[in-house]
Design a protein around this motif. Structure first.
Motif, PDB file in Angstrom:
ATOM      1  N   TYR A  36      -7.615  -3.232  -8.677  1.00  0.00           N
ATOM      2  CA  TYR A  36      -6.896  -2.147  -8.017  1.00  0.00           C
ATOM      3  C   TYR A  36      -5.459  -1.979  -8.517  1.00  0.00           C
ATOM      4  CZ  TYR A  36     -10.824  -1.411  -4.963  1.00  0.00           C
ATOM      5  OH  TYR A  36     -12.075  -1.109  -4.489  1.00  0.00           O
ATOM      6  N   TYR A  78      -2.901  -4.096  -8.219  1.00  0.00           N
ATOM      7  CA  TYR A  78      -1.884  -4.637  -7.317  1.00  0.00           C
ATOM      8  C   TYR A  78      -1.138  -5.769  -8.004  1.00  0.00           C
ATOM      9  CZ  TYR A  78      -4.607  -2.184  -3.724  1.00  0.00           C
ATOM     10  OH  TYR A  78      -5.272  -1.239  -2.985  1.00  0.00           O
ATOM     11  N   ILE A 106      -2.044  -3.114   0.091  1.00  0.00           N
ATOM     12  CA  ILE A 106      -3.360  -2.679  -0.377  1.00  0.00           C
ATOM     13  C   ILE A 106      -3.737  -1.422   0.405  1.00  0.00           C
ATOM     14  CG2 ILE A 106      -4.141  -5.023  -0.950  1.00  0.00           C
ATOM     15  CD1 ILE A 106      -5.948  -4.824   1.603  1.00  0.00           C
ATOM     16  N   HIS A 140      -2.646  -1.489   6.194  1.00  0.00           N
ATOM     17  CA  HIS A 140      -3.363  -1.844   4.976  1.00  0.00           C
ATOM     18  C   HIS A 140      -4.671  -1.068   4.805  1.00  0.00           C
ATOM     19  CE1 HIS A 140      -0.451  -4.909   4.242  1.00  0.00           C
ATOM     20  NE2 HIS A 140      -0.757  -5.555   5.352  1.00  0.00           N
TER      21      HIS A 140
END
Length: 186
Positions: A94, A96, A128, A144
């Motif tokens: 993702y 991150y 996230i 989140h």
């Protein structure tokens, strides 16, 4: 006491299975869990951390997510600004960026600590956008979740003595009254 932890593990597994059955999560999705082990054991959030209770919850949830290819994100407590612990593979997927911190029961929380110790390559990230999740004991996972969060009521509404709230997410409806949405006929 061992029976108590087995019951907590069983409750966590039952809740995760039911939520996954109705949420539509797919392999590769993110599933956030905020967990107050203090609330599970009857204490006040942040005041009676129990690594054993947190490990029981983790052992109930994680194998179910792992077998479905869903990434678990363990929310830390407010002392780590609600950072999240997840497998490095999920963070990489993702995009991150990892941050430098390792949770402990009194700084990050017992559940995040249990996840850190169990994951193959744990990392901490600040933010996230999860596809669904569980809030065990009023830990406030909403920050989140992706837009739009939809509450999911399960048959089970507590794990131990902690209130259980769950959510899934769905795409936003845009376009107004003339728009057609997936699953709708014209």
């Amino acid at each position: 006491m061992e029976n108590v932890y087995q019951e907590i593990q069983d409750q966590a597994r039952t809740a995760a299975e039911e939520l996954l059955a109705v949420s539509g999560l797919r392999p590769g999705d993110l599933f956030v869990v905020g967990c107050s082990s203090s609330e599970i054991t009857g204490g006040r959030i942040g005041k009676a951390s129990s690594l054993e209770a947190a490990q029981a919850v983790f052992q109930g949830i994680y194998p179910i997510l792992e077998e479905r290819g869903i990434f678990l994100a363990a929310q830390c407590c407010e002392h780590l600004n609600r950072a999240l612990i997840l497998e490095a593979e999920g963070a990489e997927r993702y995009g991150y960026d990892p941050v430098s911190v390792r949770p402990q029961p009194t700084a990050g929380g017992s559940f995040a600590t249990a996840a850190w110790e169990a994951f193959r390559r744990p990392v901490a990230v600040e933010h996230i956008r999860a596809h669904g999740g569980m809030d065990i004991g009023g830990t406030l996972i909403g920050m989140h979740l992706r837009d739009v969060a939809v509450p999911v009521r399960l048959r089970l509404d507590h794990i131990g003595r902690a209130i259980l709230l769950c959510a899934r997410t769905r795409p936003k409806f845009i376009g107004g009254s003339r728009a057609c949405y997936e699953g709708e006929s014209r």
